[in-house]
Design a protein around this motif. Structure first.
Motif, mmCIF file in Angstrom:
data_model
loop_
_atom_site.group_PDB
_atom_site.id
_atom_site.type_symbol
_atom_site.label_atom_id
_atom_site.label_comp_id
_atom_site.label_asym_id
_atom_site.label_seq_id
_atom_site.Cartn_x
_atom_site.Cartn_y
_atom_site.Cartn_z
ATOM 1 N N TYR A 111 0.883 -1.168 0.000
ATOM 2 C CA TYR A 111 0.000 0.000 0.000
ATOM 3 C C TYR A 111 0.911 1.205 0.000
ATOM 4 C CZ TYR A 111 -4.198 2.723 1.138
ATOM 5 O OH TYR A 111 -5.252 3.613 1.112
ATOM 6 N N SER A 112 1.574 1.396 -1.138
ATOM 7 C CA SER A 112 2.660 2.366 -1.216
ATOM 8 C C SER A 112 2.500 3.261 -2.422
ATOM 9 C CB SER A 112 4.005 1.624 -1.305
ATOM 10 O OG SER A 112 5.066 2.528 -1.464
ATOM 11 N N PRO A 113 2.681 4.575 -2.250
ATOM 12 C CA PRO A 113 2.676 5.490 -3.393
ATOM 13 C C PRO A 113 3.970 5.360 -4.181
ATOM 14 C CG PRO A 113 3.188 6.675 -1.404
ATOM 15 C CD PRO A 113 2.893 5.265 -0.977
ATOM 16 N N SER A 114 4.127 6.214 -5.192
ATOM 17 C CA SER A 114 5.318 6.139 -6.046
ATOM 18 C C SER A 114 6.558 6.570 -5.283
ATOM 19 C CB SER A 114 5.126 7.045 -7.268
ATOM 20 O OG SER A 114 5.135 8.411 -6.864
ATOM 21 N N VAL A 115 7.707 6.154 -5.791
ATOM 22 C CA VAL A 115 8.960 6.551 -5.173
ATOM 23 C C VAL A 115 9.145 8.063 -5.266
ATOM 24 C CG1 VAL A 115 10.349 6.178 -7.279
ATOM 25 C CG2 VAL A 115 11.422 6.031 -5.010
#
Length: 379
Positions: free
Chosen positions: A94-98
């Protein structure tokens, strides 16, 4: 990161809802390892050994695919975002973009993003060399706070240094360099009352505070502008009667247990998001928004606070009247059932005992650091 308060809080938040928790780390005297809500303990290399840690993380995911993986430190926030394609083959993320994470972890990029969305930040300069640092510091005015642009993969974990005057800046700067879906939201506010060390350190005591709606709306604009979603902590300081942002932590964080105790189950919410359970996530967020503020809750670690008070009284750094005030503060809130303990929770006492043992071992093995950070309260 089983020594972190946020990791223990996440384990308790998930375990109490029947979600099995696998805890990875090293060492025995780490509080989260001993929580009854941890289903399983596995050993892994330290994150500082990046290649070895990533090799272990991928291998574990290949052997046992399907775990939800969520960052508990700046390093992990960057690693998970940067390696999302590879890790997403084996883990639920559940991670946005780097790019979103780096804009929040890099203080210069954060400063610029805040300006774009109208968030006031502490007056800051970003020099590229020592001479520029001195010139910028004189323009800002002493004392100043010297902080890294980011703590990602920092060797020393130093939060920063206070610099009282120009004569101290060159030495401090050199030492410093050597160390080197946003439509739904629920939030809680808190005020940091005491740090360890006292001027610039990890938060030791907090009290409940109302959420400033204008501040919250501006933080939502920031998250939308950079593309961030998930758990975060936004830190503000008062300057001339106004709140100005000083840091943004896009991950689990130390005093997260305070929010969880106030019916904002951050770890569970991120777990639902990682599983794609949008309906359940929306219902959980709606439930969290029903919390009534203003009950007077406080948060701290009774054992660590007690040790700090004794050490600072013996060193002469804290007057007897102040020590009595903190003990009375603690006792008053405990008696009224408004004290949220960082490690010593009802039904899950072992992490608190392990935390106390860790503090004692630190004092015995590193007496000089203990004297500076705890007894004298300096960085």
């Amino acid at each position: 990161m089983p020594a972190y308060g946020g990791t223990l809080a996440a384990a308790r938040c998930l375990g109490r809802r029947g979600v099995p928790v696998t805890m990875a780390g090293e060492g025995a005297l780490v509080p989260a390892r001993w929580s009854r809500h941890v289903t399983r303990w596995v050993r892994c290399p330290p994150i500082g050994q990046l290649d070895g840690f990533l090799e272990w993380l991928v291998a574990f995911g290949e052997r046992e695919p399907g775990h939800v993986l969520y960052p508990t430190s700046d390093d992990l926030a960057w690693i998970v975002a940067e390696r999302a394609r590879e890790l997403g083959r084996f883990y639920r993320l559940y991670s946005p973009s780097v790019a979103a994470v780096l804009r929040l972890l890099d203080k210069k990029a954060l400063h610029e993003a805040c300006a774009e969305v109208g968030i006031e930040t502490v007056t800051t300069a970003f020099p590229v060399h020592a001479e520029g640092a001195l010139s910028d510091a004189r323009a800002l005015g002493f004392p100043i706070l010297l902080k890294p642009r980011t703590q990602v993969l920092s060797i020393t974990r130093a939060k920063g240094r206070f610099v009282e005057g120009p004569d101290d800046l060159a030495r401090a700067h050199a030492r410093f360099l050597a160390g080197r879906k946003a439509g739904q939201i629920a939030a809680r506010g808190s005020r940091k009352l005491l740090r360890r060390p006292r001027r610039l350190g990890v938060g030791l005591c907090y009290e409940e505070a109302p959420v400033d709606e204008a501040i919250l709306e501006s933080v939502v604009r920031l998250c939308r502008a950079v593309g961030y979603f998930g758990v975060f902590e936004a830190e503000y300081v008062p300057v001339d009667g106004r709140l100005q942002l000083i840091d943004f932590n896009p991950r689990f964080y130390g005093q997260m247990g305070f929010e969880i105790a106030r019916d904002l189950p951050l770890a569970y919410l991120s777990w639902l998001g990682a599983l794609g359970e949008e309906g359940a996530l929306g219902r959980a967020l709606e439930q969290a928004r029903r919390w009534e503020e203003g009950r007077g809750y406080v948060y701290g670690d009774r054992l660590v606070l007690g040790l700090t008070l004794v050490a600072q009284r013996l060193s002469g750094r804290m007057p007897a009247s102040e020590a009595r005030r903190w003990r009375q503060w603690l006792e008053d809130h405990r008696r009224r059932g408004l004290m949220v303990e960082a490690t010593d929770w009802p039904g899950d006492r072992l992490p608190g005992l392990v935390s106390a043992a860790h503090e004692i071992r630190f004092a015995v093995r590193h007496p000089r650091a203990f004297m500076r950070n705890v007894a004298l309260g300096v960085n």
